[in-house]
Motif scaffolding. Structure first.
Motif, PDB file in Angstrom:
ATOM      1  N   ALA B  37       0.814  -1.214   0.000  1.00 25.02           N
ATOM      2  CA  ALA B  37       0.000   0.000   0.000  1.00 25.02           C
ATOM      3  C   ALA B  37       0.848   1.266   0.000  1.00 25.02           C
ATOM      4  CB  ALA B  37      -0.916   0.002   1.229  1.00 25.02           C
ATOM      5  N   GLY B  38       2.157   1.104   0.086  1.00 21.16           N
ATOM      6  CA  GLY B  38       3.023   2.275   0.038  1.00 21.16           C
ATOM      7  C   GLY B  38       3.746   2.601   1.332  1.00 21.16           C
ATOM      8  N   ALA B  39       3.509   1.824   2.401  1.00 18.47           N
ATOM      9  CA  ALA B  39       4.187   2.116   3.672  1.00 18.47           C
ATOM     10  C   ALA B  39       5.688   1.881   3.512  1.00 18.47           C
ATOM     11  CB  ALA B  39       3.631   1.235   4.790  1.00 18.47           C
ATOM     12  N   ARG B  40       6.478   2.837   3.977  1.00 16.36           N
ATOM     13  CA  ARG B  40       7.930   2.738   3.822  1.00 16.36           C
ATOM     14  C   ARG B  40       8.662   2.863   5.149  1.00 16.36           C
ATOM     15  NH1 ARG B  40       6.328   0.599   0.192  1.00 16.36           N
ATOM     16  NH2 ARG B  40       6.588   0.979  -2.034  1.00 16.36           N
ATOM     17  N   ARG B  41       7.937   3.145   6.202  1.00 17.98           N
ATOM     18  CA  ARG B  41       8.536   3.234   7.546  1.00 17.98           C
ATOM     19  C   ARG B  41       7.544   2.566   8.477  1.00 17.98           C
ATOM     20  NH1 ARG B  41      10.048   8.668  10.836  1.00 17.98           N
ATOM     21  NH2 ARG B  41      11.587   7.752  12.230  1.00 17.98           N
ATOM     22  N   ILE B  42       7.939   1.439   9.029  1.00 18.88           N
ATOM     23  CA  ILE B  42       6.984   0.574   9.723  1.00 18.88           C
ATOM     24  C   ILE B  42       7.527   0.182  11.084  1.00 18.88           C
ATOM     25  CG2 ILE B  42       5.756  -1.640   9.628  1.00 18.88           C
ATOM     26  CD1 ILE B  42       6.056  -1.494   6.536  1.00 18.88           C
ATOM     27  N   GLU B  43       6.754   0.486  12.148  1.00 18.15           N
ATOM     28  CA  GLU B  43       7.138   0.009  13.478  1.00 18.15           C
ATOM     29  C   GLU B  43       6.666  -1.429  13.562  1.00 18.15           C
ATOM     30  OE1 GLU B  43       7.601   2.940  16.542  1.00 18.15           O
ATOM     31  OE2 GLU B  43       6.309   1.739  17.845  1.00 18.15           O
ATOM     32  N   ALA B  44       7.610  -2.352  13.376  1.00 19.53           N
ATOM     33  CA  ALA B  44       7.245  -3.745  13.114  1.00 19.53           C
ATOM     34  C   ALA B  44       6.957  -4.539  14.372  1.00 19.53           C
ATOM     35  CB  ALA B  44       8.369  -4.421  12.320  1.00 19.53           C
ATOM     36  N   THR B  45       7.610  -4.161  15.490  1.00 25.24           N
ATOM     37  CA  THR B  45       7.459  -4.960  16.701  1.00 25.24           C
ATOM     38  C   THR B  45       8.071  -4.205  17.866  1.00 25.24           C
ATOM     39  OG1 THR B  45       7.849  -7.167  17.662  1.00 25.24           O
ATOM     40  CG2 THR B  45       9.657  -6.194  16.376  1.00 25.24           C
ATOM     41  N   SER B  46       7.996  -4.795  19.058  1.00 23.47           N
ATOM     42  CA  SER B  46       8.718  -4.212  20.189  1.00 23.47           C
ATOM     43  C   SER B  46       9.494  -5.314  20.905  1.00 23.47           C
ATOM     44  CB  SER B  46       7.768  -3.493  21.148  1.00 23.47           C
ATOM     45  OG  SER B  46       6.988  -4.391  21.867  1.00 23.47           O
ATOM     46  N   PHE B  47      10.647  -4.922  21.429  1.00 24.53           N
ATOM     47  CA  PHE B  47      11.538  -5.875  22.084  1.00 24.53           C
ATOM     48  C   PHE B  47      11.401  -5.691  23.593  1.00 24.53           C
ATOM     49  CE2 PHE B  47      12.996  -5.231  17.813  1.00 24.53           C
ATOM     50  CZ  PHE B  47      13.276  -6.519  17.378  1.00 24.53           C
ATOM     51  N   VAL B  48      10.270  -6.126  24.093  1.00 30.96           N
ATOM     52  CA  VAL B  48       9.970  -6.015  25.522  1.00 30.96           C
ATOM     53  C   VAL B  48       9.860  -7.436  26.076  1.00 30.96           C
ATOM     54  CG1 VAL B  48       8.820  -3.794  25.313  1.00 30.96           C
ATOM     55  CG2 VAL B  48       7.500  -5.889  24.999  1.00 30.96           C
ATOM     56  N   HIS B  49       9.768  -7.538  27.398  1.00 30.16           N
ATOM     57  CA  HIS B  49       9.682  -8.871  27.983  1.00 30.16           C
ATOM     58  C   HIS B  49       8.377  -9.546  27.552  1.00 30.16           C
ATOM     59  CE1 HIS B  49       9.800 -12.198  30.747  1.00 30.16           C
ATOM     60  NE2 HIS B  49      11.028 -11.859  31.103  1.00 30.16           N
ATOM     61  N   PRO B  50       8.463 -10.770  27.044  1.00 25.37           N
ATOM     62  CA  PRO B  50       7.255 -11.436  26.531  1.00 25.37           C
ATOM     63  C   PRO B  50       6.165 -11.624  27.589  1.00 25.37           C
ATOM     64  CG  PRO B  50       9.160 -12.938  26.543  1.00 25.37           C
ATOM     65  CD  PRO B  50       9.682 -11.561  26.800  1.00 25.37           C
ATOM     66  N   LYS B  51       6.545 -11.663  28.857  1.00 19.21           N
ATOM     67  CA  LYS B  51       5.506 -11.770  29.897  1.00 19.21           C
ATOM     68  C   LYS B  51       4.733 -10.463  30.020  1.00 19.21           C
ATOM     69  CE  LYS B  51       7.014 -15.527  32.849  1.00 19.21           C
ATOM     70  NZ  LYS B  51       8.008 -15.791  33.892  1.00 19.21           N
ATOM     71  N   ARG B  52       5.398  -9.360  29.695  1.00 18.66           N
ATOM     72  CA  ARG B  52       4.754  -8.052  29.833  1.00 18.66           C
ATOM     73  C   ARG B  52       3.829  -7.787  28.632  1.00 18.66           C
ATOM     74  NH1 ARG B  52       4.649  -3.739  33.072  1.00 18.66           N
ATOM     75  NH2 ARG B  52       4.970  -1.660  32.197  1.00 18.66           N
ATOM     76  N   VAL B  53       4.271  -8.119  27.457  1.00 14.07           N
ATOM     77  CA  VAL B  53       3.453  -7.928  26.256  1.00 14.07           C
ATOM     78  C   VAL B  53       3.537  -9.214  25.420  1.00 14.07           C
ATOM     79  CG1 VAL B  53       2.923  -6.448  24.279  1.00 14.07           C
ATOM     80  CG2 VAL B  53       4.036  -5.445  26.285  1.00 14.07           C
ATOM     81  N   PRO B  54       2.685 -10.184  25.749  1.00 12.66           N
ATOM     82  CA  PRO B  54       2.782 -11.498  25.075  1.00 12.66           C
ATOM     83  C   PRO B  54       2.663 -11.404  23.555  1.00 12.66           C
ATOM     84  CG  PRO B  54       1.299 -11.604  26.976  1.00 12.66           C
ATOM     85  CD  PRO B  54       1.650 -10.163  26.790  1.00 12.66           C
ATOM     86  N   GLN B  55       1.888 -10.431  23.075  1.00 14.14           N
ATOM     87  CA  GLN B  55       1.692 -10.297  21.629  1.00 14.14           C
ATOM     88  C   GLN B  55       3.010 -10.045  20.901  1.00 14.14           C
ATOM     89  OE1 GLN B  55      -0.378 -11.038  18.958  1.00 14.14           O
ATOM     90  NE2 GLN B  55      -2.017  -9.723  19.686  1.00 14.14           N
TER      91      GLN B  55
END
Lengths: 305, 305
Positions: B37-55
């Motif tokens: 669709a044209g997105a060129r700058r994408i916040e793809a994920t976060s590197f946080v503790h998996p227990k804090r943000v399981p997603q």
């Protein structure tokens, strides 16, 4: 402090597209709750053929049941002289007449050409004035038409001029299908201001999430009044995908935090919206009731870093 | 033609608050659809503790699976040096670090004081730069705090100055709980511009229906970039009632009709949103997919009155 008047249209435009028939008593309770929240100009009903808009079949009963106060004005929507007769007999304080900015929509919405609609407007306006009742010309599809697409601001301005010549006391510019953006609002105000000095009122739907930005742009451009419906209910049965009006409570929130007075009290509007939500049995589009208020306070709470 | 860059945050901020766990494959398909669709700058994920943000537990797998193209940059959110190690190992192009503007929210969101968060930001920034990776400082709760209420623009500006001094390459101002209005945006830009010339990015939630008005105000005030999530999904698990990000498709619509280029193609964004809606199994808040486009055309269709 800057100020804008909110015309509460929930009882008319808000309800007319809802499939659940709402009782006359519930409509009156909704209106009473709106008045308690500070609403002083309320589009209470429309005087159209009950087969066309069944939800408005009780127009006379609604007007007979609403509280009469010197500081509250009730508007009735009328589409022809028969409707005007009914509205005057029911004792409305103002009438609102829609004139649509494209031929196709005019035919589909009102069953007449734009030229016929203008003649009808002039006749309604003359007779309403004779009865001492002011008349608003609402320009439907002023920001775009579901059938014809783009509508040129110059076309809208020309129609505004004709309505002003025919006796309109106020011009309302309606984004019936919710397609406009603030740049459109600014452009349209410029075009319309070139042909009339009448008070401008705006009617926005939030169909594409631009309604609140448009409302703030209208205020910045000098709008005297904005339509909104408590709960954000509403739409147009004859315009595809024309979802709800901008919600009175969300608008009240945005205006208050912008330093613009509206005379409305947020928790009271939310209470009115909650009342009609329970009647309709569906979740209303307004967000303030769910998200909660964020009151304006002094900045004393926040600490310097 | 005016222009603004859209940072697509659906895969990170959009998904992190969703209770339905989305598969790595579906996340990658969502990102691929966004690129189409044209997105060129994408916040793809976060590197946080998996227990804090399981997603976000599959951050490495997402980064390993996304298409690598010279014209697409992937951002990873990190909250500490351990997260930075993971982000660098996973090959992110940029890192985003949140520093919150109030003590209470900083403690609740990140488990550290604002002073500790600034020290952490400086350490992350120095190490990221050593690895050749630029760093954004996102100022959380910049428009208001769910625990402390109003946040003074001067407080935000002071924090911005500290982040700039600590090496930030970009400043993102986040209305984490969706309380701001355009007047707040203008005021904050004024305060922040007095302390830094860094590019400004804005992050709005539509919690109270002010998000799109704020986004347009930010562009008018000179914002270089806006965060949005395709579908309008998202929120913050630690902020009460912080509902979705502004939707990329609704923002794209508003920008295009305002004559502001974003590089995104509306139907493609709607397709990406439809894809993630099917994965989540809930109705997305974005309206364009339901209401349909209203393309900009010549005004030739509309007739003069």
């Amino acid at each position: 402090m800057a100020a804008v008047e909110i015309v509460e249209v929930g009882p008319r435009d808000g309800l007319q597209n809802e499939s659940a028939l709402v009782s006359t008593e519930a409509k009156i309770a909704y209106i009473e709750a709106l008045i308690a929240a500070g609403a002083r100009r309320i589009e209470a009903t429309s005087f159209v053929h009950p087969k066309r808009v069944p939800q408005m079949a009780d127009a006379e009963a609604v007007m007979a049941g609403v509280p009469r106060r010197d500081d509250v004005r009730y508007l009735g929507l009328v589409v022809n002289e028969r409707g005007l007769d009914r509205a005057l007999a029911a004792g409305v304080d103002e009438v609102n007449v829609v004139v649509v900015a494209t031929e196709t929509f005019s035919e589909r919405n009102q069953g007449m050409s734009m030229e016929a609609a203008l003649r009808s407007f002039a006749a309604i306006s003359g007779r309403a004035h004779a009865a001492g009742v002011p008349v608003t010309a609402t320009i439907g599809a002023a920001f775009g038409c579901p059938f014809e697409g783009e509508v040129a601001p110059a076309t809208v301005a020309e129609l505004v001029r004709s309505c002003a010549d025919a006796g309109a006391d106020e011009i309302a510019l309606a984004d019936t299908i919710g397609v406009g953006v603030p740049a459109d609002v600014e452009r349209l105000i410029g075009e319309v201001r070139a042909v009339t000095g009448l008070p401008l009122r705006f009617h926005f739907h939030n169909t594409r999430n631009t309604g609140y930005a448009n409302a703030l742009a209208a205020v910045a451009g000098g709008a005297a009044a904005l339509d909104a419906s408590a709960g954000g209910i509403g739409g147009c049965p004859f315009a595809p995908a024309a979802t709800g009006n901008i919600a009175t409570e969300d608008l009240t929130y945005a205006l208050r935090r912008s330093g613009i007075a509206s005379g409305l009290e947020l928790s009271g509007v939310v209470a009115a919206a909650t009342l009609i939500e329970a009647e309709l049995g569906t979740q209303i589009p307004a967000l303030l009731g769910r998200a909660g208020d964020f009151p304006v306070r002094s900045a004393a709470h926040s600490r310097p870093v």
